[in-house]
Structure formats: structure tokens, C-alpha cells
Design a protein around this motif. Structure first.
Motif, PDB file in Angstrom:
ATOM      1  N   THR A  50      -9.906 -33.419  -4.367  1.00  0.00           N
ATOM      2  CA  THR A  50      -8.580 -32.964  -4.787  1.00  0.00           C
ATOM      3  C   THR A  50      -8.693 -32.017  -5.967  1.00  0.00           C
ATOM      4  N   LEU A  51      -9.521 -32.363  -6.950  1.00  0.00           N
ATOM      5  CA  LEU A  51      -9.722 -31.483  -8.100  1.00  0.00           C
ATOM      6  C   LEU A  51     -10.344 -30.163  -7.662  1.00  0.00           C
ATOM      7  N   VAL A  52     -11.359 -30.246  -6.810  1.00  0.00           N
ATOM      8  CA  VAL A  52     -12.067 -29.042  -6.371  1.00  0.00           C
ATOM      9  C   VAL A  52     -11.150 -28.131  -5.561  1.00  0.00           C
ATOM     10  N   ALA A  53     -10.422 -28.696  -4.596  1.00  0.00           N
ATOM     11  CA  ALA A  53      -9.540 -27.892  -3.750  1.00  0.00           C
ATOM     12  C   ALA A  53      -8.463 -27.199  -4.576  1.00  0.00           C
ATOM     13  N   THR A  54      -7.881 -27.929  -5.520  1.00  0.00           N
ATOM     14  CA  THR A  54      -6.828 -27.351  -6.349  1.00  0.00           C
ATOM     15  C   THR A  54      -7.374 -26.225  -7.209  1.00  0.00           C
ATOM     16  N   SER A  55      -8.542 -26.427  -7.790  1.00  0.00           N
ATOM     17  CA  SER A  55      -9.150 -25.401  -8.630  1.00  0.00           C
ATOM     18  C   SER A  55      -9.508 -24.150  -7.822  1.00  0.00           C
ATOM     19  N   LEU A  56     -10.090 -24.335  -6.642  1.00  0.00           N
ATOM     20  CA  LEU A  56     -10.454 -23.188  -5.810  1.00  0.00           C
ATOM     21  C   LEU A  56      -9.221 -22.406  -5.391  1.00  0.00           C
ATOM     22  N   GLN A  57      -8.150 -23.106  -5.001  1.00  0.00           N
ATOM     23  CA  GLN A  57      -6.933 -22.416  -4.590  1.00  0.00           C
ATOM     24  C   GLN A  57      -6.330 -21.620  -5.742  1.00  0.00           C
ATOM     25  N   ALA A  58      -6.387 -22.180  -6.942  1.00  0.00           N
ATOM     26  CA  ALA A  58      -5.779 -21.518  -8.101  1.00  0.00           C
ATOM     27  C   ALA A  58      -6.570 -20.297  -8.547  1.00  0.00           C
ATOM     28  N   ARG A  59      -7.865 -20.239  -8.199  1.00  0.00           N
ATOM     29  CA  ARG A  59      -8.708 -19.176  -8.754  1.00  0.00           C
ATOM     30  C   ARG A  59      -9.252 -18.182  -7.731  1.00  0.00           C
ATOM     31  N   LEU A  60      -9.228 -18.509  -6.438  1.00  0.00           N
ATOM     32  CA  LEU A  60      -9.815 -17.636  -5.432  1.00  0.00           C
ATOM     33  C   LEU A  60      -8.763 -17.082  -4.486  1.00  0.00           C
ATOM     34  N   ASP A  61      -9.055 -15.916  -3.916  1.00  0.00           N
ATOM     35  CA  ASP A  61      -8.159 -15.314  -2.935  1.00  0.00           C
ATOM     36  C   ASP A  61      -8.504 -15.852  -1.555  1.00  0.00           C
ATOM     37  N   ALA A  62      -8.121 -17.076  -1.288  1.00  0.00           N
ATOM     38  CA  ALA A  62      -8.394 -17.731  -0.014  1.00  0.00           C
ATOM     39  C   ALA A  62      -7.348 -18.810   0.192  1.00  0.00           C
ATOM     40  N   THR A  63      -7.278 -19.343   1.393  1.00  0.00           N
ATOM     41  CA  THR A  63      -6.353 -20.426   1.713  1.00  0.00           C
ATOM     42  C   THR A  63      -7.138 -21.726   1.774  1.00  0.00           C
ATOM     43  N   VAL A  64      -6.792 -22.664   0.909  1.00  0.00           N
ATOM     44  CA  VAL A  64      -7.535 -23.913   0.789  1.00  0.00           C
ATOM     45  C   VAL A  64      -6.713 -25.048   1.389  1.00  0.00           C
ATOM     46  N   THR A  65      -7.360 -25.843   2.240  1.00  0.00           N
ATOM     47  CA  THR A  65      -6.755 -27.038   2.828  1.00  0.00           C
ATOM     48  C   THR A  65      -7.521 -28.261   2.341  1.00  0.00           C
ATOM     49  N   LEU A  66      -6.796 -29.312   1.970  1.00  0.00           N
ATOM     50  CA  LEU A  66      -7.407 -30.543   1.470  1.00  0.00           C
ATOM     51  C   LEU A  66      -7.120 -31.687   2.425  1.00  0.00           C
ATOM     52  N   ARG A  67      -8.182 -32.393   2.813  1.00  0.00           N
ATOM     53  CA  ARG A  67      -8.039 -33.634   3.555  1.00  0.00           C
ATOM     54  C   ARG A  67      -8.792 -34.710   2.771  1.00  0.00           C
ATOM     55  N   ALA A  68      -8.033 -35.549   2.090  1.00  0.00           N
ATOM     56  CA  ALA A  68      -8.587 -36.563   1.190  1.00  0.00           C
ATOM     57  C   ALA A  68      -8.392 -37.934   1.825  1.00  0.00           C
ATOM     58  N   PHE A  69      -9.497 -38.630   2.113  1.00  0.00           N
ATOM     59  CA  PHE A  69      -9.451 -39.923   2.787  1.00  0.00           C
ATOM     60  C   PHE A  69      -9.568 -41.053   1.763  1.00  0.00           C
ATOM     61  N   SER A  70      -8.526 -41.873   1.679  1.00  0.00           N
ATOM     62  CA  SER A  70      -8.471 -43.012   0.752  1.00  0.00           C
ATOM     63  C   SER A  70      -8.705 -42.610  -0.699  1.00  0.00           C
ATOM     64  N   PRO A  71      -7.995 -41.611  -1.211  1.00  0.00           N
ATOM     65  CA  PRO A  71      -8.245 -41.194  -2.593  1.00  0.00           C
ATOM     66  C   PRO A  71      -7.549 -42.094  -3.609  1.00  0.00           C
ATOM     67  N   PRO A  72      -8.196 -42.425  -4.702  1.00  0.00           N
ATOM     68  CA  PRO A  72      -7.483 -43.036  -5.832  1.00  0.00           C
ATOM     69  C   PRO A  72      -6.654 -41.971  -6.543  1.00  0.00           C
ATOM     70  N   ARG A  73      -5.792 -42.406  -7.421  1.00  0.00           N
ATOM     71  CA  ARG A  73      -5.042 -41.450  -8.233  1.00  0.00           C
ATOM     72  C   ARG A  73      -6.005 -40.734  -9.180  1.00  0.00           C
ATOM     73  N   GLN A  74      -5.687 -39.487  -9.499  1.00  0.00           N
ATOM     74  CA  GLN A  74      -6.583 -38.708 -10.359  1.00  0.00           C
ATOM     75  C   GLN A  74      -6.009 -38.350 -11.711  1.00  0.00           C
ATOM     76  N   GLY A  75      -4.679 -38.273 -11.829  1.00  0.00           N
ATOM     77  CA  GLY A  75      -4.141 -37.774 -13.085  1.00  0.00           C
ATOM     78  C   GLY A  75      -2.697 -38.153 -13.312  1.00  0.00           C
ATOM     79  N   ASN A  76      -2.100 -37.506 -14.315  1.00  0.00           N
ATOM     80  CA  ASN A  76      -0.742 -37.819 -14.747  1.00  0.00           C
ATOM     81  C   ASN A  76       0.292 -37.098 -13.871  1.00  0.00           C
TER      82      ASN A  76
END
Length: 472
Positions: free
Chosen positions: A355-381
Motif C-alpha cells: 500500500t505504501l509502495v503503490a501510493t508513493s509510485l502513483q504520486a511520483r511517476l507518470d503511470a497508472t498504479v493498481t493495488l491488490r492488498a491481501f489481508s493488510p493491517p492498517r498502516q496509518g492515521n
């Protein structure tokens, strides 16, 4: 008692920070090209009004063109060519001096904030042209019905108030992307599914919808990629690991890294897209009470441009900070040989880092990022959850299998919050897409108590269990 014991597990995730290992020769050859670009392509806009580098083409060129229109509107006309050079930099310096800003020639957040104005239907001029460039409509400087429609569509896709008024929040989103998203984010529900006797209560309440057969089938490959991340890393190089040969193919291996206390990861290309797979932890050491604190996100380097008041799980953020530079480099190399699509997949702790990686890549690169997170814990606020929703939109799916307690950790009472995009397997085995964040109708529910981890590893559609299978 189980939760208490888990919270008292020994600290393991962030004891040491070895450098990512085993970066492929492809990265070595491309390091100078991607890490040290020409100065004319290194201008950045970060913070309140920015996202990523001003590149020389694609979304980067659109951002430069928009800034050039804004400069002309403020009395500092330059050639509108989408190329950043001495003329544009000098005009920014001149504008900054007159506006009482630091005159460094870089259109950073404060400068962009001073350059833009609130506009809406009926407005005209260079500021309108700048917005039209970022909306990918004809830049005629006239805010007419077509621009208004493009604006409201863009605002809806970014989770903003779709009022057609381009104010500060909309400008921020516009400088974070080059074109409107193709579809709405998951917290904008479509029409309800027709009810039946087996329809889940969440669907009947209008709080969710059933996944279609095609959507269920689309989870097979991301699930295989997440499961393959548990295999021995040497099996990734020729895709010979058990879950690899039984899963989706790829055309080229680009890099892998991690090891020791740092989660392992790989980057491959399958022709249609670039795939990032991140391994989950061997146990649940990340829930240790000593690493479950919320850590304010550092802005240097700025991995999450435009984010405000973001706080992340300390252990997750430390691991992310170690692996993201090499992953970014590998993805950039892979994008040069594959289409501009990125799939990031992981399970458990690997899903949190994904989730952190996908969000960072989408925010910084000119590409379309899709995230599929299986059983993720919460990460932040809550600010983090909102940032993810705004950045990835409906391309976030986080799968919760029945009553898996891991997805309800760390607890909301500790200041954590999940993103939107929960895909939940009901007690009857149906998979539904739940609207909004922390839906009380889905998953554990906001007031629920963790009950077990027996469903943590699956099954996930179509019938995938996490772990390598046949290998340790």
C-alpha cells in the motif's frame, strides 16, 4: 489473550536496516539515466500543491505547460512549449521576487499557490488555460461547459466536491496528475445489485455491492503474484518457484531485494504491465506494541508529495524507506520496456508495504498504479487513509477474508484507519466491495473485537492460499 500475546511478541521488524540486496545488472546500466536526470528535467513541485518531478514529456510536460500559462497570466509571459529552460526559470524567479517569495526559480508549493486563482464557468485567461491543459481539454482560455464537465468529472474521480469550481484542493489534485481518472473511486457506489435471499445485509443496506464474476477472476493473477513473494528468491529469477510456474507468466525479471530483517521484493514485467511483489512476514512481529506507534512521515525525501499530517506505523515506514529507492529505480527501468501500468501486490505485512509502495509510485511517476492488498493491517492515521484514497482512487482493493483479526490491527483506538476499497468475504463465502472507510457492515466492523487468524492466509479468489506451497 491471543491479542495480548501477539502484542508482546519480540521486536524483529526494525532491529537492523541492511541495504537491499541483489539488484540486477539492468539497474546498474540505467542508474545514471534515471537517478541523475538532466537539470532541465529535475524541477519538482512538492508539498501543498505538487506531485512528482516536472519531466520532459507526458504528465511532466503538461505540468510545465500549465506553469507557463500561469506565468503569462501573472504578467511574466514565456514561450508555452512544455520545456523547462532558463526563460521559464527566470520568469519564476521574477514572479517570486515580486510576490515576496524565495527567488529560487523553482515552482514549489508556495509559488504554485501564488500563481493559481479560483476559477469556474465563465472565467477566462491564462489561469483557465493552465487548468485546461491539466484536464486534457482544449486550452482556449475559456471556461465553458466542456471545461466545466471535465472539471466535475475530475473532482468526482478524486473524491472532491464536484462543484465545477477549481479551488485550492482541485488545483492540488490537478498538479498531481495529468488527466481525469477513467472511473470513480470505490466510495462512490454504483447502482445496487438486485436483492435475493442470499444477498448480504451490507448489499441490502446499500453499503456494498457483490463482485462480478469477471472481477473475481481478475484477482487470480494478483493473488498468485502475492503468494509467489513467499517463495525462495532464487526461484523468481527464472520464475521456477512453485507458485510462479502455476501462476501468470512474465517476460523479464528486473530486480529483487531485501533479506534478513527487510521484507524481500521483486519487480518483473509481463508485457502488459510492471508487477511489484512484496513478501509478507514470517509471523506477526509487526504488531508488537513497541513498533505500533504512529510515526510522522518525513518530507525529506518526499515519498508522498502533497500529503499533509501523514503518520504511519513506525515499523512499516522504516522498512518502506529502505526498499522504496531500489523499487522505484527498478520500476522506472521496467516501465521503459512495458506499458505504463503498474500492479503492486502483497499479503499481510507485505500488503501493508504494498500500500505504501503503490501510493508513493502513483504520486511520483507518470503511470497508472493498481493495488491488490491481501489481508493488510492498517498502516496509518486518517490523513493517510484519505491520501491513499485521493491518490489511487478505485484502483485500491484490500481483501479481508471473513473474520481475519489481522486486518483489524493496529486498532482504531490507537489512531489508525483503513483506506476505502475493502473487498470482504462474507461468512457465506460471497465477496463484496464495501463503500467508504471502515464500513461497520463489512469485515470486522468498527466496533468489532478481533476473533482469530485462521482465515488470514485464504482462500482468496478463485481459490488461492498465501504462501509458496511446496517450498518454505
Amino acid at each position: 489473550m491471543l491479542l495480548r500475546n501477539l502484542l508482546l511478541l519480540p521486536l524483529a521488524l526494525v532491529v537492523a536496516h541492511p541495504a537491499p540486496a541483489d539488484i540486477s545488472v539492468d539497474l546498474d546500466k540505467a542508474r545514471d539515466e534515471f537517478l541523475t536526470p538532466p537539470h532541465s528535467l529535475s524541477i519538482r513541485a512538492v508539498g501543498d500543491l505538487g506531485a512528482g518531478a516536472f519531466g520532459g514529456d507526458g504528465a511532466g510536460k503538461s505540468r510545465i505547460t500549465a506553469v507557463q500559462h500561469l506565468l503569462g497570466a501573472k504578467g511574466h509571459p514565456v514561450g508555452v512549449d512544455g520545456l523547462w529552460g532558463p526563460e521559464s526559470s527566470g520568469a519564476v524567479t521574477a514572479f517570486q521576487g515580486g510576490a515576496g517569495l524565495s527567488a529560487d526559480g523553482i515552482p514549489g508549493p508556495a509559488t504554485l499557490g501564488a500563481l493559481v486563482d479560483q476559477i469556474s464557468q465563465g472565467s477566462t485567461g491564462g489561469v483557465v488555460s493552465a487548468a485546461q491543459v491539466l484536464l486534457a481539454v482544449e486550452a482556449d482560455g475559456d471556461f465553458g461547459p466542456a471545461t466545466n464537465t471535465a472539471t466535475t468529472t475530475f473532482q468526482s474521480g478524486k473524491g472532491l466536491t464536484a462543484d465545477g469550481i477549481i479551488g485550492r484542493d482541485t488545483w492540488t489534485a490537478l498538479f498531481s496528475t495529468s488527466a481525469p481518472p477513467k472511473s470513480l473511486p470505490p466510495n462512490d457506489p454504483p447502482a445496487k445489485d438486485p436483492p435475493s435471499k442470499s444477498t448480504p445485509k451490507a448489499v441490502l443496506a446499500g453499503a456494498a455491492r457483490l463482485l462480478t464474476d469477471d472481477e473475481l477472476k481478475s484477482l487470480r493473477d494478483p493473488g498468485r503474484y502475492a503468494a509467489a513473494a513467499y517463495c525462495k528468491p532464487e526461484g523468481w529469477n527464472d520464475w521456477s518457484c512453485h507458485k510462479c510456474v502455476n501462476g501468470p507468466p512474465f517476460t523479464k525479471f528486473y530486480a529483487r531485494g531485501g533479506g534478513g530483517f527487510i521484507p524481500e521484493w521483486y519487480v518483473i514485467g509481463n508485457g502488459a504491465s510492471v508487477v511489484v511483489g512484496i513478501r509478507g512476514s514470517e509471523g506477526l512481529t509487526w504488531v508488537d506494541n513497541f513498533v505500533a506507534y504512529l510515526k510522522p512521515v518525513s518530507k525529506s525525501p518526499d515519498w508522498f508529495p502533497g500529503g499533509q499530517d501523514l503518520s504511519l506505523h513506525g515499523g512499516f515506514y522504516d522498512s518502506f524507506s529502505i526498499i522504496i529507492p531500489a523499487i522505484t529505480l527498478a520500476v522506472k527501468v521496467a516501465l521503459s520496456e512495458n506499458k505504463g501500468q503498474i500492479l503492486v501486490s502483497g499479503h499481510s505485512q507485505g500488503a501493508a508495504l504494498a500500500t505504501l509502495v503503490a501510493t508513493s509510485l502513483q504520486a511520483r511517476l507518470d503511470a497508472t498504479v493498481t493495488l491488490r492488498a491481501f489481508s493488510p493491517p492498517r498502516q496509518g492515521n486518517p490523513a493517510w487513509a484519505k491520501y491513499v484514497d485521493a491518490t489511487l482512487g478505485n484502483r485500491v482493493w484490500r481483501l479481508t477474508n471473513n473474520n481475519d483479526m489481522v486486518t483489524n490491527l493496529p486498532l482504531m483506538g490507537m489512531g489508525y484507519r483503513h483506506t476505502s476499497g475493502e473487498v470482504w468475504r462474507t461468512i457465506d463465502g460471497q465477496w463484496i466491495l464495501c463503500y467508504g472507510q471502515e464500513s461497520p457492515w463489512c469485515g470486522m466492523g468498527k466496533d468489532a473485537v478481533p476473533r482469530g487468524i485462521e482465515s488470514h492466509t485464504g482462500p482468496f479468489p478463485p481459490n488461492i492460499m498465501m504462501g509458496c506451497g511446496g517450498e518454505k
